[in-house]
Design an enzyme around this catalytic site. Structure first.
Site, PDB file in Angstrom:
ATOM      1  N   ASP A  36      41.513  51.392  50.285  1.00  0.00           N
ATOM      2  CA  ASP A  36      40.514  51.266  49.235  1.00  0.00           C
ATOM      3  C   ASP A  36      40.781  50.092  48.319  1.00  0.00           C
ATOM      4  O   ASP A  36      41.860  49.528  48.326  1.00  0.00           O
ATOM      5  CB  ASP A  36      40.636  52.517  48.351  1.00  0.00           C
ATOM      6  N   LYS A  58      35.650  49.967  47.410  1.00  0.00           N
ATOM      7  CA  LYS A  58      34.458  50.022  46.581  1.00  0.00           C
ATOM      8  C   LYS A  58      34.834  49.310  45.292  1.00  0.00           C
ATOM      9  O   LYS A  58      35.935  49.409  44.819  1.00  0.00           O
ATOM     10  CB  LYS A  58      34.102  51.462  46.214  1.00  0.00           C
ATOM     11  N   MET A 173      37.440  56.416  34.937  1.00  0.00           N
ATOM     12  CA  MET A 173      36.127  55.802  35.194  1.00  0.00           C
ATOM     13  C   MET A 173      35.224  55.851  33.967  1.00  0.00           C
ATOM     14  O   MET A 173      34.013  56.024  34.091  1.00  0.00           O
ATOM     15  CB  MET A 173      35.406  56.518  36.359  1.00  0.00           C
TER      16      MET A 173
HETATM   17  N1  SAH Z   1      42.494  58.750  42.763  1.00  0.00           N
HETATM   18  C1  SAH Z   1      42.730  57.834  41.678  1.00  0.00           C
HETATM   19  C2  SAH Z   1      41.556  57.726  40.762  1.00  0.00           C
HETATM   20  C3  SAH Z   1      40.361  57.065  41.378  1.00  0.00           C
HETATM   21  S1  SAH Z   1      38.995  57.024  40.304  1.00  0.00           S
HETATM   22  C4  SAH Z   1      43.986  58.276  40.931  1.00  0.00           C
HETATM   23  O1  SAH Z   1      44.508  59.352  41.182  1.00  0.00           O
HETATM   24  O2  SAH Z   1      44.452  57.518  40.097  1.00  0.00           O
HETATM   25  C5  SAH Z   1      39.055  55.388  39.745  1.00  0.00           C
HETATM   26  C6  SAH Z   1      39.479  55.327  38.302  1.00  0.00           C
HETATM   27  O3  SAH Z   1      40.864  55.579  38.198  1.00  0.00           O
HETATM   28  C7  SAH Z   1      39.291  54.004  37.648  1.00  0.00           C
HETATM   29  O4  SAH Z   1      37.967  53.831  37.198  1.00  0.00           O
HETATM   30  C8  SAH Z   1      40.240  54.102  36.486  1.00  0.00           C
HETATM   31  O5  SAH Z   1      39.710  54.876  35.459  1.00  0.00           O
HETATM   32  C9  SAH Z   1      41.365  54.870  37.104  1.00  0.00           C
HETATM   33  N2  SAH Z   1      42.449  54.013  37.602  1.00  0.00           N
HETATM   34  C10 SAH Z   1      42.894  53.890  38.852  1.00  0.00           C
HETATM   35  N3  SAH Z   1      43.936  53.057  38.919  1.00  0.00           N
HETATM   36  C11 SAH Z   1      44.157  52.639  37.663  1.00  0.00           C
HETATM   37  C12 SAH Z   1      45.107  51.798  37.059  1.00  0.00           C
HETATM   38  N4  SAH Z   1      46.046  51.177  37.775  1.00  0.00           N
HETATM   39  N5  SAH Z   1      45.046  51.619  35.722  1.00  0.00           N
HETATM   40  C13 SAH Z   1      44.115  52.225  34.976  1.00  0.00           C
HETATM   41  N6  SAH Z   1      43.194  53.037  35.497  1.00  0.00           N
HETATM   42  C14 SAH Z   1      43.211  53.251  36.811  1.00  0.00           C
END
Ligand code: SAH
Length: 507
Positions: A36, A58, A173
């Site tokens: 991803d 995405k 998000m």
């Molecule tokens: N499965 C992922 C989340 C995916 S949803 C997890 O467990 O982290 C995508 C959202 O995750 C982004 O919009 C943001 O809000 C957050 N996100 C993912 N990686 C990030 C990072 N390195 N720093 C800050 N926010 C992050």
């Protein structure tokens, strides 16, 4: 046909070190890796060379593949008996649609396992100096989607309960929706003074955090131009950042530093810079490959008994020499009776790693001190073999010849200029994002300048950028090409160079 299996793997939040051991093992054994946008592509380096790599990322509204298409791909490959590493940012089961993918697999009667990952809420806060819970501040934490359409009639989020019942609330998000989130929290009783942090690209070297309160965070986020991916953290624990900020306070944090040395050799140096907090851009200007012809080296090896010294001037010289020696059916025993000279500590280490004792390593890596150390008087009539690149500096062999030594320079490797990352790096330069470029040999400088089309163009691109050189010889080359080094360590090693950069950027 063997039975396929899908590993739904949490790739962690960005720092590639935060993958789990099991996650890494699954990537290693996979035939297909499907990853991803949020999974760090560095993790793909663990994949088998023959593995098929598929990007289904995405980015905001800009979907490369729809979830249905992704599901189909996974199911198809698994039906074909493949081992699939499905790499998802953070944890697959936390706002990662991992549950949906698993359900598809169950529906198709396929095997799957889930490898949890470090979720963004956990990592971004840790790297931002914010503990999710703390006995003095909160006993509860919630992960909430900030993606919910605010015009939706019935919300799945019970704002009336959430706003005051939970100590730390982390919104995933939620950047576009930030004004609604803040409004809902305040409307439902959360005090306006509640501390808030927004963390973008948490755990990566380009992490960015802004802090404020429910009252001013919307303005601050707008002013800072914060874009996804970012988390919003609401709660008293945010106030601990002042005290616990270990990552963003690293000496080179926020500095983009270009490493120009060959990929095979860059990792120690790049690692050291990253430890100091730098955002390292690996931009190898050199790639080391086999020479077109081994004729010179073969001639020397045919009469290797007649030589007195073998002199290695680089780790590559050692590596390619030994590889070729073995290819010819020989090995290290052929060098019996020869004295071994290694120039530089890393070269000496490479020789010692072969189980061979180094007879002489000069204290300084200049022609004069090498000759002094060997003893000028001892060189007369001695045969010296130097396996190295043809284009290297000629001073040392010339000086030795003057003293009566018979010197054979045998080509053991060639350096070429890889061009693959040029466009990406040019953009960084043009946007003024690069803080420093490091040069660890004369050829890194010459190649770097060549790659941009000559001294004039390179200078233009490097306007305002710190030039860091490993030592006087490299610096001379740089100066001749119009790049004046701002940083040069007293000791000519990459770790000294990293420390010199740290001091340069202090304050
Ligand atoms: N499965 C992922 C989340 C995916 S949803 C997890 O467990 O982290 C995508 C959202 O995750 C982004 O919009 C943001 O809000 C957050 N996100 C993912 N990686 C990030 C990072 N390195 N720093 C800050 N926010 C992050």
């Amino acid at each position: 046909m063997s039975e396929g299996i899908v590993y739904l793997i949490g790739a962690g939040p960005g720092d590639p070190g935060l993958i789990t051991v099991k996650g890494k093992e699954c990537i290693e054994k996979a035939n297909v890796v499907i990853y991803d946008y949020l999974a760090n592509p560095k993790l793909l380096e663990y994949a088998n060379e023959s593995a098929e790599i598929i990007y289904v990322g995405k980015m905001g509204g800009n979907h490369t593949k729809t979830q249905d298409e992704i599901n189909d791909i996974i199911v198809d490959y698994c039906n074909n008996g493949k081992i699939i590493a499905r790499l998802k940012g953070g944890d697959p089961y936390i706002f990662g649609r991992g549950g949906e993918e698993a359900q598809e697999l169950v529906k198709a009667g396929l095997k799957f396992e889930v490898v949890p990952g470090v979720t963004a809420a956990s990592a971004a806060t840790a790297y931002s100096g914010i503990p999710l819970t703390h006995r003095d501040h909160t006993a509860t934490v919630a992960f909430v989607t900030g993606h919910e359409d605010p015009t939706k009639e019935t919300s799945k989020i019970h704002w009336d309960k959430l706003s005051t019942a939970v100590g730390t609330i982390v919104f995933y998000m939620g950047i576009k929706n930030l004004p609604n989130i803040v409004e809902n929290l305040v409307k439902n009783g959360r005090p306006k003074e509640t501390p808030v942090a927004i963390i973008r690209w948490g755990s990566r070297p380009d992490q960015q955090t802004i802090t404020g309160t429910l009252e001013d965070i919307v303005t601050k986020a707008r002013e800072a131009g914060i874009k996804p991916p970012a988390l919003t953290v609401v709660g008293e624990v945010v106030s601990l950042k002042k005290e616990l900020d270990w990552f963003e306070t690293k000496p080179l944090f926020g500095r983009k530093i270009v490493v120009t040395r060959a990929r095979e050799q860059a990792s120690d140096f790049a690692g050291r810079l990253a430890d100091l907090g730098a955002n390292v851009i690996e931009f190898p200007t050199i790639k080391v490959i086999k020479p077109e012809s081994w004729a010179n080296l073969d001639q020397a090896l045919d009469v290797i008994d007649s030589y007195d010294w073998i002199m290695f001037t680089s780790v590559n010289g050692v590596k390619f020499f030994i590889d070729h020696l073995k290819e010819r059916g020989g090995d290290i025993r052929d060098l019996k009776g020869l004295k071994v000279c290694a120039i530089g500590p890393k070269t000496a280490e490479a020789v010692e790693n072969l189980g061979v004792r180094v007879d002489f390593t000069p204290k300084e890596y200049r022609a004069e001190s090498i000759i002094e150390g060997l003893g000028a008087e001892n060189l007369k009539g001695k045969k010296v073999l130097i396996p190295r690149a043809k284009v290297a500096r000629e001073v040392l062999p010339e000086e030795m010849k003057k003293l009566g030594a018979e010197v054979t320079i045998a080509e053991a490797y060639v350096t070429i200029k890889p061009e693959d990352k040029k466009d990406e790096v040019r953009k960084y330069f043009e946007n003024g994002e690069i803080d420093a470029v490091t040069f660890t040999s004369s050829s890194t400088v010459t190649n770097f300048v060549d790659m941009w089309g000559g001294a004039e163009k390179a200078k233009e691109l490097m306007n305002g950028v710190t030039v860091a050189s490993i030592g006087p010889i490299t610096s001379d080359t740089a100066k001749k090409l119009g790049l004046t080094p701002d940083v040069e360590p007293a000791e000519f090693t990459t770790s000294a160079l990293a420390d010199a950069l740290k001091n340069h950027f202090k304050g």
